[in-house]
Design a protein around this motif. Structure first.
Motif, PDB file in Angstrom:
ATOM      1  N   ALA A 174      50.877  37.529  42.547  1.00  8.42           N
ATOM      2  CA  ALA A 174      51.558  36.531  41.714  1.00  8.42           C
ATOM      3  C   ALA A 174      50.544  35.548  41.133  1.00  8.42           C
ATOM      4  N   HIS A 175      49.647  35.059  41.990  1.00  9.59           N
ATOM      5  CA  HIS A 175      48.599  34.129  41.540  1.00  9.59           C
ATOM      6  C   HIS A 175      47.321  34.470  42.287  1.00  9.59           C
ATOM      7  N   LEU A 176      46.388  35.060  41.581  1.00  9.78           N
ATOM      8  CA  LEU A 176      45.127  35.489  42.163  1.00  9.78           C
ATOM      9  C   LEU A 176      44.078  34.398  41.960  1.00  9.78           C
ATOM     10  N   VAL A 177      43.590  33.846  43.059  1.00  5.92           N
ATOM     11  CA  VAL A 177      42.527  32.839  43.015  1.00  5.92           C
ATOM     12  C   VAL A 177      41.215  33.550  43.338  1.00  5.92           C
ATOM     13  N   ILE A 178      40.243  33.425  42.440  1.00  7.99           N
ATOM     14  CA  ILE A 178      38.982  34.148  42.576  1.00  7.99           C
ATOM     15  C   ILE A 178      37.848  33.174  42.815  1.00  7.99           C
ATOM     16  N   LEU A 179      37.118  33.374  43.916  1.00  3.38           N
ATOM     17  CA  LEU A 179      35.908  32.603  44.167  1.00  3.38           C
ATOM     18  C   LEU A 179      34.728  33.400  43.615  1.00  3.38           C
ATOM     19  N   GLY A 180      34.057  32.848  42.615  1.00  2.00           N
ATOM     20  CA  GLY A 180      32.947  33.533  41.977  1.00  2.00           C
ATOM     21  C   GLY A 180      33.187  33.661  40.488  1.00  2.00           C
ATOM     22  N   GLY A 181      32.095  33.593  39.722  1.00  2.00           N
ATOM     23  CA  GLY A 181      32.220  33.661  38.268  1.00  2.00           C
ATOM     24  C   GLY A 181      31.243  34.612  37.633  1.00  2.00           C
ATOM     25  N   SER A 182      30.925  35.718  38.341  1.00  2.00           N
ATOM     26  CA  SER A 182      30.009  36.689  37.769  1.00  2.00           C
ATOM     27  C   SER A 182      30.774  37.933  37.337  1.00  2.00           C
ATOM     28  N   TYR A 183      30.074  39.065  37.217  1.00  2.00           N
ATOM     29  CA  TYR A 183      30.618  40.234  36.527  1.00  2.00           C
ATOM     30  C   TYR A 183      31.882  40.781  37.178  1.00  2.00           C
ATOM     31  N   ILE A 184      31.827  41.018  38.491  1.00  2.00           N
ATOM     32  CA  ILE A 184      32.997  41.567  39.173  1.00  2.00           C
ATOM     33  C   ILE A 184      34.172  40.603  39.078  1.00  2.00           C
ATOM     34  N   PRO A 206      27.502  25.355  36.895  1.00  2.00           N
ATOM     35  CA  PRO A 206      28.080  24.716  35.711  1.00  2.00           C
ATOM     36  C   PRO A 206      28.657  25.706  34.705  1.00  2.00           C
ATOM     37  N   TYR A 207      28.233  26.978  34.786  1.00  2.00           N
ATOM     38  CA  TYR A 207      28.659  27.985  33.825  1.00  2.00           C
ATOM     39  C   TYR A 207      29.145  29.233  34.544  1.00  2.00           C
ATOM     40  N   LEU A 208      30.037  29.972  33.895  1.00  2.00           N
ATOM     41  CA  LEU A 208      30.288  31.336  34.298  1.00  2.00           C
ATOM     42  C   LEU A 208      29.044  32.161  34.000  1.00  2.00           C
ATOM     43  N   LEU A 209      28.874  33.264  34.683  1.00  2.00           N
ATOM     44  CA  LEU A 209      27.704  34.128  34.462  1.00  2.00           C
ATOM     45  C   LEU A 209      26.426  33.293  34.419  1.00  2.00           C
ATOM     46  N   PRO A 210      26.083  32.634  35.515  1.00  2.00           N
ATOM     47  CA  PRO A 210      24.970  31.678  35.501  1.00  2.00           C
ATOM     48  C   PRO A 210      23.616  32.277  35.142  1.00  2.00           C
ATOM     49  N   LYS A 211      23.460  33.603  35.211  1.00  2.00           N
ATOM     50  CA  LYS A 211      22.189  34.224  34.838  1.00  2.00           C
ATOM     51  C   LYS A 211      22.063  34.415  33.327  1.00  2.00           C
ATOM     52  N   LEU A 267      40.624  36.188  46.273  1.00  2.00           N
ATOM     53  CA  LEU A 267      39.608  37.221  46.098  1.00  2.00           C
ATOM     54  C   LEU A 267      38.225  36.601  46.233  1.00  2.00           C
ATOM     55  N   LEU A 268      37.404  37.176  47.110  1.00  2.00           N
ATOM     56  CA  LEU A 268      36.016  36.749  47.242  1.00  2.00           C
ATOM     57  C   LEU A 268      35.149  37.657  46.375  1.00  2.00           C
ATOM     58  N   ALA A 269      34.508  37.087  45.370  1.00  2.00           N
ATOM     59  CA  ALA A 269      33.624  37.843  44.476  1.00  2.00           C
ATOM     60  C   ALA A 269      32.326  37.060  44.332  1.00  2.00           C
ATOM     61  N   LEU A 270      31.633  36.938  45.459  1.00  2.00           N
ATOM     62  CA  LEU A 270      30.458  36.070  45.550  1.00  2.00           C
ATOM     63  C   LEU A 270      29.191  36.859  45.858  1.00  2.00           C
ATOM     64  N   GLY A 271      29.084  38.025  45.264  1.00  2.00           N
ATOM     65  CA  GLY A 271      27.893  38.827  45.465  1.00  2.00           C
ATOM     66  C   GLY A 271      28.075  39.881  46.542  1.00  2.00           C
ATOM     67  N   ARG A 272      26.982  40.580  46.833  1.00  2.00           N
ATOM     68  CA  ARG A 272      27.035  41.682  47.788  1.00  2.00           C
ATOM     69  C   ARG A 272      25.882  41.567  48.774  1.00  2.00           C
ATOM     70  N   THR A 273      26.095  42.126  49.945  1.00  2.00           N
ATOM     71  CA  THR A 273      25.085  42.065  50.997  1.00  2.00           C
ATOM     72  C   THR A 273      24.691  43.490  51.390  1.00  2.00           C
ATOM     73  N   PRO A 274      23.409  43.748  51.649  1.00  2.00           N
ATOM     74  CA  PRO A 274      22.955  45.120  51.916  1.00  2.00           C
ATOM     75  C   PRO A 274      23.416  45.642  53.274  1.00  2.00           C
ATOM     76  N   ASN A 275      23.623  46.948  53.343  1.00  2.00           N
ATOM     77  CA  ASN A 275      24.088  47.583  54.582  1.00  2.00           C
ATOM     78  C   ASN A 275      22.927  47.964  55.502  1.00  2.00           C
ATOM     79  N   GLN A 356      33.614  43.595  25.600  1.00  2.00           N
ATOM     80  CA  GLN A 356      32.539  43.850  26.551  1.00  2.00           C
ATOM     81  C   GLN A 356      31.364  42.891  26.342  1.00  2.00           C
ATOM     82  N   LEU A 357      30.594  42.729  27.434  1.00  2.00           N
ATOM     83  CA  LEU A 357      29.304  42.059  27.329  1.00  2.00           C
ATOM     84  C   LEU A 357      28.232  43.094  27.666  1.00  2.00           C
ATOM     85  N   GLY A 358      27.398  43.422  26.686  1.00  2.00           N
ATOM     86  CA  GLY A 358      26.282  44.331  26.907  1.00  2.00           C
ATOM     87  C   GLY A 358      24.978  43.555  26.825  1.00  2.00           C
TER      88      GLY A 358
END
Length: 461
Positions: A174-184, A206-211, A267-275, A356-358
């Motif tokens: 119903a209402h998806l709250v997303i932590l993170g502002g990068s590609y995923i 300060p910005y989405l897609l900080p890179k 939704l947690l979308a704050l990067g990935r960690t190696p296995n 898209q962003l290429g």
């Protein structure tokens, strides 16, 4: 302990073709996979998300069809059908990968969790509780990464989703709250918004897609906000909790002003960690960096001769095409003695929002940090003929060019088919073409790629 010629840990988009090619070249090879053949890409990355994004794009076209004089009263979204179709495509791709592995002579596939028990020796714990041990002179680690789980007060007792578990939901939040502002985060935000969710994005930078450059970030932010997505930037989340309604409450500070956002799902979308944490890499004395990634040289070899790492587990850009190119480098060096390496390879990527962003090469921000002499060319999509004709005028084209040589250092395109068009600029960079070459190059009319002419006709900044 069984002795083999080669062991590949992880059946992702680099490990699977590598194992097959090694076996076909006469190496007695073991391919170990903890979960599903195909890795993140097929199972919970590219394949399912791009399929669902395609459904969401159709919904958006129908929703906006009246501006084209096409009326579609009574439109509705059957999410169960979309979800089942996504699962069908994933299973089709996964099963095809398994069949390809099983049909390869000299290659054994073992489902289980691998960990090192000594120098170039591993054990594999299978789902039925059995343990097998193997050793080989050559070991290739393609064990990937998983969604990072941050340390946030209250998170351990609050229900949350990751990019993996979100795709398992059989209903629309119903209402998806997303932590993170990068590609995923942004792909998922637009996808679920278009399918009927209310969506809020919370990004601490300060910005989405900080890179990305600030103008590119601002463009994407405007596009998402125009679709009704709430965007909170420069916002720090200090705690979360399960709400009395059954949803979640997110407590944040936005420029020192406290706010509470109530949502049905988090939704947690704050990067990935190696296995690497379960691989027991210390048993074979592999060098690991502070973030847990395996250290490699430009030939993808670790500090241990004969052990290589490819894909997300080695750090760097986490894209399927990077993992596949890692495999190509390793294989061609091994079988063809090519002497390939990762130095100066040009890495493109695409964010599959709509538009898209290429991007390829370096940003304006990176170029100025390096004190490079540059010209910057920009062209809004409102001046691209095909975009005007197609009603797809959101976005911008941008290129960073070396002022003295005219060579393209990097480019970003936000626009319809932006990923396809950026490939034109990537090929030009590989060929050493200048911006003047592209300005006068002949392209078929009226393609989006033709706008590359117009981009370099602009006055540089």
């Amino acid at each position: 302990m069984k002795t083999l010629d080669a062991i590949v840990i992880g059946a992702g988009q680099g490990g699977t073709p590598l194992a097959k090619k090694l076996a076909k070249a006469g190496y007695k090879t073991l391919l170990v996979e903890k979960r599903w053949v195909g890795g993140t890409c097929i199972n919970d990355g590219c394949t399912p998300t791009k399929n669902m994004i395609a459904h969401a794009a159709i919904a958006q076209r129908v929703r906006k069809s009246e501006q084209w004089g096409i009326h579609t009263p009574g439109m509705s979204i059957d999410f169960e059908t979309i979800w089942q179709h996504k699962n069908k495509i994933v299973n089709q791709f996964r099963d095809s990968s398994v069949r390809g592995v099983e049909a390869t002579e000299g290659l054994e596939l073992l489902i289980g969790e691998a960990s090192f028990i000594g120098h170039k020796a591993i054990q594999v714990k299978t789902p039925d509780g059995q343990t097998e041990t193997y050793q080989a002179e050559s070991i290739y680690i393609n064990a990937g990464a998983r969604p990072a789980i941050p340390e946030i007060t209250g998170l351990s007792v609050t229900p949350y989703l990751t990019s993996t578990t979100l795709l398992e939901l059989p209903q629309i939040p119903a209402h998806l709250v997303i932590l993170g502002g990068s590609y995923i985060a942004l792909e998922m935000a637009q996808l679920f918004s278009r399918l009927g969710s209310r969506v809020s994005i919370i990004e601490r930078s300060p910005y989405l897609l900080p890179k990305e450059d600030a103008d590119i970030s601002a463009c994407i932010k405007d596009i998402l906000r125009d679709e009704g997505i709430a965007v909170y930037t420069h916002a720090n989340v200090h705690n979360v909790e399960k709400h009395i309604t059954g949803g979640v409450a997110v407590f944040l500070d936005k420029k020192h002003h406290p706010e509470i956002i109530l949502g049905s799902h988090l939704l947690l979308a704050l990067g990935r960690t190696p296995n690497t944490d379960t691989l027991c890499t210390q048993m074979t004395r592999l060098d690991i960096d502070n973030e847990g990634f395996i250290k490699i040289n430009s030939n993808l070899q670790t500090n241990i001769s004969g052990i290589y790492a490819l894909g997300d587990i080695k750090g760097g850009p986490a894209f399927t095409h990077v993992s596949y190119n890692d495999y190509v480098i390793i294989l061609r060096n091994l079988l063809e003695n090519k002497g390939l390496n990762t130095n100066n390879r040009i890495i493109p990527y695409c964010m599959f929002t709509d538009p898209q962003l290429g991007r390829v090469g370096i940003t304006e921000k990176e170029a100025r940090t390096q004190n490079l002499p540059i010209n910057v060319y920009t062209l809004p999509m409102t001046k691209v003929a095909r975009a005007i004709e197609s009603g797809q005028t959101q976005g911008i084209m941008k290129a960073v060019v070396h002022k003295e040589t005219g060579k393209i250092l990097g480019a970003t395109i936000i626009g319809e088919q932006g990923g396809e068009t950026i490939t034109v600029l990537q090929m030009a960079m590989l060929a050493g073409m200048t911006c003047e070459d592209l300005r006068y190059q002949m392209f078929a009319h009226p393609l989006y790629a033709e706008s590359v002419n117009n981009l370099f006709m602009q006055e540089p900044q």
